[in-house]
Design a protein around this motif. Sequence first.
Motif, PDB file in Angstrom:
ATOM      1  N   HIS A 170       9.321   6.556  -1.040  1.00  0.00           N
ATOM      2  CA  HIS A 170       9.174   6.778  -2.479  1.00  0.00           C
ATOM      3  C   HIS A 170       9.046   8.250  -2.832  1.00  0.00           C
ATOM      4  O   HIS A 170       8.568   8.604  -3.910  1.00  0.00           O
ATOM      5  CB  HIS A 170       8.040   5.895  -3.020  1.00  0.00           C
ATOM      6  CG  HIS A 170       8.331   4.462  -2.734  1.00  0.00           C
ATOM      7  ND1 HIS A 170       9.275   3.753  -3.433  1.00  0.00           N
ATOM      8  CD2 HIS A 170       7.912   3.660  -1.716  1.00  0.00           C
ATOM      9  CE1 HIS A 170       9.387   2.542  -2.887  1.00  0.00           C
ATOM     10  NE2 HIS A 170       8.580   2.464  -1.846  1.00  0.00           N
ATOM     11  N   CYS A 181      13.723   2.224  -8.906  1.00  0.00           N
ATOM     12  CA  CYS A 181      13.158   1.743  -7.644  1.00  0.00           C
ATOM     13  C   CYS A 181      12.123   0.651  -7.930  1.00  0.00           C
ATOM     14  O   CYS A 181      11.535   0.613  -9.015  1.00  0.00           O
ATOM     15  CB  CYS A 181      12.512   2.927  -6.920  1.00  0.00           C
ATOM     16  SG  CYS A 181      11.779   2.503  -5.344  1.00  0.00           S
ATOM     17  N   CYS A 183       9.229   0.516  -7.029  1.00  0.00           N
ATOM     18  CA  CYS A 183       7.882   1.072  -7.217  1.00  0.00           C
ATOM     19  C   CYS A 183       7.635   1.468  -8.666  1.00  0.00           C
ATOM     20  O   CYS A 183       6.514   1.809  -9.033  1.00  0.00           O
ATOM     21  CB  CYS A 183       7.669   2.279  -6.306  1.00  0.00           C
ATOM     22  SG  CYS A 183       8.566   3.754  -6.824  1.00  0.00           S
TER      23      CYS A 183
END
Length: 320
Positions: A170, A181, A183
Amino acid sequence: MTNGSTELIFAADLGGTHLRAATIDERGKIHFRSKQNTPQGTDPNKIVSAIISAVREYQNEVGAAWNRLKGVSLVVPGTVNVKDGTVVKAPNLPCLDGFPLTSALTDELGLPAILENDANAAAVGEMWQGAARGCRTIICVTLGTGVGGGIILEGELWRGVDGAAAEIGHMCVDPFGGVACTCGSRGCLEVFASATAIVRMTREASPRYPASVLHASNDLTAESIFAAGLQGDELALEIFGRMGVYLGIGLANLINILNPEMIVIAGGVVNGWDLFEKHMMHQVEERAFPLLAARVKIVRAKCGDDAGLLGAARLAISNR
Ligand SMILES: [Zn+2]
């Protein structure tokens, strides 16, 4: 079988799809092995039961010798609280979020239990029995469905103050129009260097390569794209080249910050090494400090799927 006095750790690697387990001795030798599907759904006790059934299977196989088991060590794909044995967040196994996994196992089995993040355990496994034997300061990058990381500094795992350090996947490598993403951020290394990313990038680029053999494939995987690349398919070559560029940028950042002896690249995508290596290395040469780039060895992992199990066992042994 080995002599009856060898002490063993029961290591279990809890993946989103499979639960793999093994008993491992203090020399890193794997004895018993088992594999089953990871229970899906909302009940964490089903996962506890699955791990216990693997332990019982081992006990049935070895009879009275099962008392050589000295502990249980679990590898979890997510953030864990190592101190209290709780899973903090496991995106692929959300039923475990907040669940006290080690105490549930200890209550049932009467054995001490610990847990560790999967990429951290893989780093420990590679340093103990794999590519980084003899090293003290390494980074392990795992390229699988996602991209994981483990950092070992002077022989100690660096977990960060909250146990969530080394989220190498990340690190942002593309701030402009970067792909979203899981995340919540954009342009993370994971969206360019994971198996999932390789398939997505291949689909996106395929209109520019009408002659690619990959158009005929209904079931694109990183493995099939790699195989096409080995045959000279230009679409596959472009994708692994781009993946190598992004990975190399990420590694150069890590090299400049941590000055490691070695970076071990693990996970299924490492099968594509011959296609991405030169692109990755070119970025490292371009971007990392020359002294640090000359020092670091960037190598393929050696423990394969067993890295996490081996690391789990090593952590349990050094914990005793
Ligand atoms: Zn991300």
